[in-house]
Write an enzyme that holds these catalytic residues in place. Sequence first.
Site, PDB file in Angstrom:
ATOM      1  N   ARG A  57      57.731  45.031  78.458  1.00  0.00           N
ATOM      2  CA  ARG A  57      57.544  43.918  77.509  1.00  0.00           C
ATOM      3  C   ARG A  57      57.340  42.584  78.233  1.00  0.00           C
ATOM      4  NH1 ARG A  57      58.346  44.264  72.578  1.00  0.00           N
ATOM      5  NH2 ARG A  57      59.721  46.057  72.773  1.00  0.00           N
ATOM      6  N   ARG A  83      54.757  42.386  67.594  1.00  0.00           N
ATOM      7  CA  ARG A  83      55.447  42.700  68.854  1.00  0.00           C
ATOM      8  C   ARG A  83      56.512  41.644  69.143  1.00  0.00           C
ATOM      9  NH1 ARG A  83      54.487  47.847  70.786  1.00  0.00           N
ATOM     10  NH2 ARG A  83      52.333  48.345  70.316  1.00  0.00           N
ATOM     11  N   LEU A  85      58.307  39.165  71.486  1.00  0.00           N
ATOM     12  CA  LEU A  85      57.923  38.411  72.678  1.00  0.00           C
ATOM     13  C   LEU A  85      59.120  38.306  73.621  1.00  0.00           C
ATOM     14  CD1 LEU A  85      56.028  35.633  70.738  1.00  0.00           C
ATOM     15  CD2 LEU A  85      54.969  37.350  72.236  1.00  0.00           C
ATOM     16  N   ASN A  99      56.615  31.007  63.586  1.00  0.00           N
ATOM     17  CA  ASN A  99      56.471  32.318  62.954  1.00  0.00           C
ATOM     18  C   ASN A  99      56.695  32.194  61.447  1.00  0.00           C
ATOM     19  OD1 ASN A  99      56.251  35.207  62.855  1.00  0.00           O
ATOM     20  ND2 ASN A  99      58.476  35.334  62.665  1.00  0.00           N
ATOM     21  N   HIS A 101      57.956  34.659  58.163  1.00  0.00           N
ATOM     22  CA  HIS A 101      58.661  35.924  57.947  1.00  0.00           C
ATOM     23  C   HIS A 101      58.909  36.110  56.445  1.00  0.00           C
ATOM     24  CE1 HIS A 101      61.232  39.294  58.963  1.00  0.00           C
ATOM     25  NE2 HIS A 101      62.076  38.852  58.044  1.00  0.00           N
ATOM     26  N   ASP A 133      62.765  31.500  68.904  1.00  0.00           N
ATOM     27  CA  ASP A 133      63.568  31.495  70.132  1.00  0.00           C
ATOM     28  C   ASP A 133      63.658  32.922  70.671  1.00  0.00           C
ATOM     29  OD1 ASP A 133      65.542  32.781  68.692  1.00  0.00           O
ATOM     30  OD2 ASP A 133      66.904  31.064  68.611  1.00  0.00           O
ATOM     31  N   ASP A 137      63.034  37.169  64.964  1.00  0.00           N
ATOM     32  CA  ASP A 137      63.023  36.476  63.668  1.00  0.00           C
ATOM     33  C   ASP A 137      64.165  35.470  63.577  1.00  0.00           C
ATOM     34  OD1 ASP A 137      60.730  37.823  62.784  1.00  0.00           O
ATOM     35  OD2 ASP A 137      61.905  39.548  62.143  1.00  0.00           O
TER      36      ASP A 137
HETATM   37  C1  GRF Z   1      53.312  38.514  56.507  1.00  0.00           C
HETATM   38  O1  GRF Z   1      53.951  38.925  55.342  1.00  0.00           O
HETATM   39  C2  GRF Z   1      54.247  37.777  57.418  1.00  0.00           C
HETATM   40  O2  GRF Z   1      55.322  37.199  56.759  1.00  0.00           O
HETATM   41  C3  GRF Z   1      54.753  38.864  58.326  1.00  0.00           C
HETATM   42  O3  GRF Z   1      53.676  39.740  58.492  1.00  0.00           O
HETATM   43  C4  GRF Z   1      52.824  39.680  57.360  1.00  0.00           C
HETATM   44  C5  GRF Z   1      51.434  39.465  57.889  1.00  0.00           C
HETATM   45  O4  GRF Z   1      50.464  39.615  56.905  1.00  0.00           O
HETATM   46  N1  GRF Z   1      55.225  38.288  59.577  1.00  0.00           N
HETATM   47  P1  GRF Z   1      48.954  39.175  57.202  1.00  0.00           P
HETATM   48  O5  GRF Z   1      48.461  39.965  58.405  1.00  0.00           O
HETATM   49  O6  GRF Z   1      48.930  37.711  57.446  1.00  0.00           O
HETATM   50  O7  GRF Z   1      48.205  39.559  55.963  1.00  0.00           O
END
Ligand code: GRF
Length: 192
Positions: A57, A83, A85, A99, A101, A133, A137
């Site tokens: 990784r 992935r 990081l 990011n 989520h 960080d 997530d």
């Molecule tokens: C999203 O729901 C995001 O929150 C998560 O992965 C998904 C990506 O969807 N991290 P897309 O490829 O942008 O359609």
Amino acid sequence: MLASGSGTNLQALIDAADIRPNIGLVVSDMPGAGALGRAEAAGIPTAVVRFGDHPDRAAFSVALADAVDASGAKGVVLAGFMRILAPVFVSRFRDRIINIHPSLLPAFPGSNAVQEALDHGVKVTGVTVHFVDEEVDHGPIIAQIAVAVEPGDDASTLHRRIQSVEHSLYPRVITDFLIGRIYVADGMVVWE
Ligand code: GRF
């Protein structure tokens, strides 16, 4: 931008006039990712860095960081990048990796957040945008929006509603990050 999947969040960023000129490169770990096609259609340079081409990784993360650096990027936006990081990547772009989520972190980190929220029976889940960080997530939270779980929801109906929130929130955050209105100070996010 780093993306592994279909790239609907990437598309929302491409479609934002203030953001599009600032996207210098889209990198994916998945050669067939829909996100790469979206970037190509928009005339944005793309690159593929495969996890399996590297011994571990850390080496994968260094290759990614080198690709990002070579593009001259000042920040890194994760748009469905699947992935983890390594710390070496995070330290090279400290407080400059963002990011999105599909849950209200710290609830339901990981790649199965929508199904886990349903399995847990929560009545409200949502979207989190955060700086990245060394933990998965995790990192200073920039913004969160709640999404109600409706009776009869399955992972696909709930994720669809979550994604429609993502597609309006992420461009707002990235626009303000680009003009310096969002940053980390003393481990907390300032949004001017
Ligand atoms: C999203 O729901 C995001 O929150 C998560 O992965 C998904 C990506 O969807 N991290 P897309 O490829 O942008 O359609």
